[in-house]
Scaffold this active site. Structure first.
Site, mmCIF file in Angstrom:
data_model
loop_
_atom_site.group_PDB
_atom_site.id
_atom_site.type_symbol
_atom_site.label_atom_id
_atom_site.label_comp_id
_atom_site.label_asym_id
_atom_site.label_seq_id
_atom_site.Cartn_x
_atom_site.Cartn_y
_atom_site.Cartn_z
ATOM 1 N NE ARG A 1 -4.253 -1.397 -0.079
ATOM 2 C CZ ARG A 1 -4.331 -2.402 -0.941
ATOM 3 N NH1 ARG A 1 -3.330 -2.644 -1.757
ATOM 4 N NH2 ARG A 1 -5.419 -3.161 -1.007
ATOM 5 C CG ASP B 1 1.540 -2.594 -8.369
ATOM 6 O OD1 ASP B 1 1.469 -2.234 -9.568
ATOM 7 O OD2 ASP B 1 0.640 -3.246 -7.798
ATOM 8 C CD GLU C 1 -2.940 3.227 -5.342
ATOM 9 O OE1 GLU C 1 -1.755 2.875 -5.211
ATOM 10 O OE2 GLU C 1 -3.876 2.420 -5.488
ATOM 11 C CG HIS D 1 -3.124 -0.963 -6.980
ATOM 12 N ND1 HIS D 1 -3.394 -0.228 -5.862
ATOM 13 C CD2 HIS D 1 -3.244 -2.263 -6.596
ATOM 14 C CE1 HIS D 1 -3.685 -1.041 -4.847
ATOM 15 N NE2 HIS D 1 -3.594 -2.284 -5.282
HETATM 16 P P1 NAI Z 1 -1.431 -11.060 4.853
HETATM 17 O O1 NAI Z 1 -2.494 -10.553 5.773
HETATM 18 O O2 NAI Z 1 -1.432 -12.503 4.478
HETATM 19 O O3 NAI Z 1 0.014 -10.728 5.472
HETATM 20 C C1 NAI Z 1 0.338 -9.507 6.061
HETATM 21 C C2 NAI Z 1 1.429 -9.786 7.079
HETATM 22 O O4 NAI Z 1 1.883 -8.528 7.577
HETATM 23 C C3 NAI Z 1 0.946 -10.617 8.276
HETATM 24 O O5 NAI Z 1 1.805 -11.720 8.492
HETATM 25 C C4 NAI Z 1 1.042 -9.629 9.435
HETATM 26 O O6 NAI Z 1 1.385 -10.255 10.672
HETATM 27 C C5 NAI Z 1 2.149 -8.715 8.949
HETATM 28 N N1 NAI Z 1 2.202 -7.438 9.637
HETATM 29 C C6 NAI Z 1 1.215 -6.778 10.293
HETATM 30 N N2 NAI Z 1 1.709 -5.638 10.832
HETATM 31 C C7 NAI Z 1 3.012 -5.584 10.488
HETATM 32 C C8 NAI Z 1 4.072 -4.663 10.770
HETATM 33 N N3 NAI Z 1 3.858 -3.562 11.515
HETATM 34 N N4 NAI Z 1 5.290 -4.924 10.266
HETATM 35 C C9 NAI Z 1 5.533 -6.036 9.538
HETATM 36 N N5 NAI Z 1 4.578 -6.959 9.265
HETATM 37 C C10 NAI Z 1 3.334 -6.727 9.725
HETATM 38 O O7 NAI Z 1 -1.474 -10.112 3.589
HETATM 39 P P2 NAI Z 1 -1.037 -10.421 2.086
HETATM 40 O O8 NAI Z 1 -2.164 -11.039 1.362
HETATM 41 O O9 NAI Z 1 0.284 -11.072 2.089
HETATM 42 O O10 NAI Z 1 -0.919 -8.917 1.542
HETATM 43 C C11 NAI Z 1 0.151 -8.073 1.898
HETATM 44 C C12 NAI Z 1 -0.090 -6.677 1.374
HETATM 45 O O11 NAI Z 1 -0.235 -6.693 -0.054
HETATM 46 C C13 NAI Z 1 -1.357 -5.983 1.901
HETATM 47 O O12 NAI Z 1 -1.013 -4.660 2.261
HETATM 48 C C14 NAI Z 1 -2.294 -5.922 0.714
HETATM 49 O O13 NAI Z 1 -3.139 -4.813 0.806
HETATM 50 C C15 NAI Z 1 -1.287 -5.811 -0.425
HETATM 51 N N6 NAI Z 1 -1.824 -6.247 -1.720
HETATM 52 C C16 NAI Z 1 -1.476 -5.545 -2.842
HETATM 53 C C17 NAI Z 1 -1.949 -5.937 -4.090
HETATM 54 C C18 NAI Z 1 -1.562 -5.213 -5.345
HETATM 55 O O14 NAI Z 1 -2.211 -5.415 -6.399
HETATM 56 N N7 NAI Z 1 -0.541 -4.390 -5.351
HETATM 57 C C19 NAI Z 1 -2.874 -7.074 -4.210
HETATM 58 C C20 NAI Z 1 -3.109 -7.783 -2.974
HETATM 59 C C21 NAI Z 1 -2.607 -7.362 -1.775
#
Ligand code: NAI
Length: 331
Positions: A234, A258, A263, A295
């Protein structure tokens, strides 16, 4: 049941129309974003379907609640754009697509890393103009480089698997570390240690109060000289002004994003014949070592099918009073 879908592009409409043959909802497609000026479009519908840059602030939630809408279907994983407290007060249920293809985002992240390490974006333009010189295209190998991942959730775990194949050393920080790393080869470190030892830092955590602008002058100063930063999570995780400073002083040797903190009014739109007023974005685009995609990381056929299927299934579960708990953000 009638669903009003906002921020819809022609590709979204195609996927939804095809999948809806099995569900039979009445779908109204609106190209415009959801905002306080467009809530009226939702009148007469039973639910709203929104995307990453739609406005789901307190004011907008109140307006749609006044129209009798009690269900918001997010067709994405993140929900940082929703005032959850207000949604709860209004009794609005929010559902999302927590996982649609971690491979889509992990592979895009790898693509961005490889672009910066091997300068494909420069070579592509050069060879099309008949310039086959290698000057300035010297790359580096990922093998034996230290790659630091912030967050070890679904996307990061796929990326670790891929990076293990490159022979890179992977380190990671997550306040909620995995209890079982399975066959993934990486070490957990503190955030400070990660900043100090990673050659490439890639963001894979959610945007919230704790992570907003976590990459800023102070944290950049702890990083290695010549660090590469990649963000497919994000935009708000990175403080753009400080990134620009880091790029200008060459502390940051490469940046791939990305997502961008401002954005919302730019990404997903064709602005090629407009004057873009965002000076920070335009400054970023002027650096030869900065790569921006709009994105796009989620955007694969597998992911789109999963997003659409899950969104319509979420609606079905709500209206048949058999809520899919795993996809609930708040109820
Ligand atoms: P997820 O929920 O599986 O993993 C997120 C991880 O971040 C969790 O293990 C959590 O414990 C950890 N976390 C929470 N607070 C944290 C902190 N302060 N420091 C470090 N780690 C922390 O999420 P997922 O599916 O892996 O997605 C990750 C990111 O990717 C999200 O922000 C999501 O919005 C973004 N995303 C972007 C997309 C794009 O098209 N560019 C598409 C899908 C997701």
């Amino acid at each position: 049941m009638k669903i009003a879908l906002f921020s819809i592009k022609s590709y979204d409409e195609d996927f939804f129309k095809k999948a809806n043959k099995d569900f039979g909802f009445e779908l109204s497609f609106f190209e415009t974003k959801l905002s306080i000026n467009t809530t009226e479009l939702a009148k007469g519908h039973d639910a709203i379907c929104a995307f990453v840059n739609d406005d789901l602030s307190s004011e907008v939630l109140t307006a749609i609640s006044d129209l009798g809408i009690k269900l918001i279907l997010m067709r994405c994983a993140g929900f940082n754009n929703i005032d959850l407290k207000r949604a709860k007060e209004l009794g609005i249920t929010i559902m999302r697509v927590p996982e649609y293809s971690p491979y889509a985002v992990a592979e895009h992240t790898l693509g961005m890393i490889l672009n910066l390490s091997r300068k494909f974006h420069k070579a592509y333009n050069r060879t099309r103009e008949g310039n086959f010189s290698l000057n300035g295209l010297m790359g580096f190998e990922l093998s034996k480089k230290t790659i630091g991942l912030i967050g070890t959730g679904k996307i990061a775990q796929v990326l670790i698997k891929i990076l293990n194949g490159f022979g890179a050393r992977v380190i990671a920080f997550d306040p909620y570390p995995l209890a079982d790393k399975g066959n993934l080869d990486f070490e957990y470190t503190s955030l400070e240690e990660l900043y100090q030892s990673a050659d490439i830092i890639s963001m894979h955590c959610p945007l919230n109060d704790k992570t907003f602008h976590m990459i800023n002058s102070e944290t950049i100063s702890q990083m290695k000289d010549g660090v590469i930063i990649v963000n497919t999570s994000r935009g708000g995780l990175l403080y753009t002004k400080d990134l620009i400073r880091g790029l200008k002083t060459k502390k940051i040797a490469g940046l791939a994003i990305d997502v961008y903190e401002e954005e919302a009014d730019i990404f997903f739109e064709d602005k090629s014949t407009s004057i873009i007023e965002d000076d920070s974005l335009m400054r970023l685009l002027s650096f030869p070592n900065v790569l921006v995609t709009g994105h796009q990381a989620f955007f694969t056929d597998v992911a789109m099918n999963n997003i659409v299927e899950t969104t319509l299934n979420n609606a079905k579960s709500y209206f048949s009073e058999k809520l899919l708990d795993r996809n609930l953000v708040s109820a």
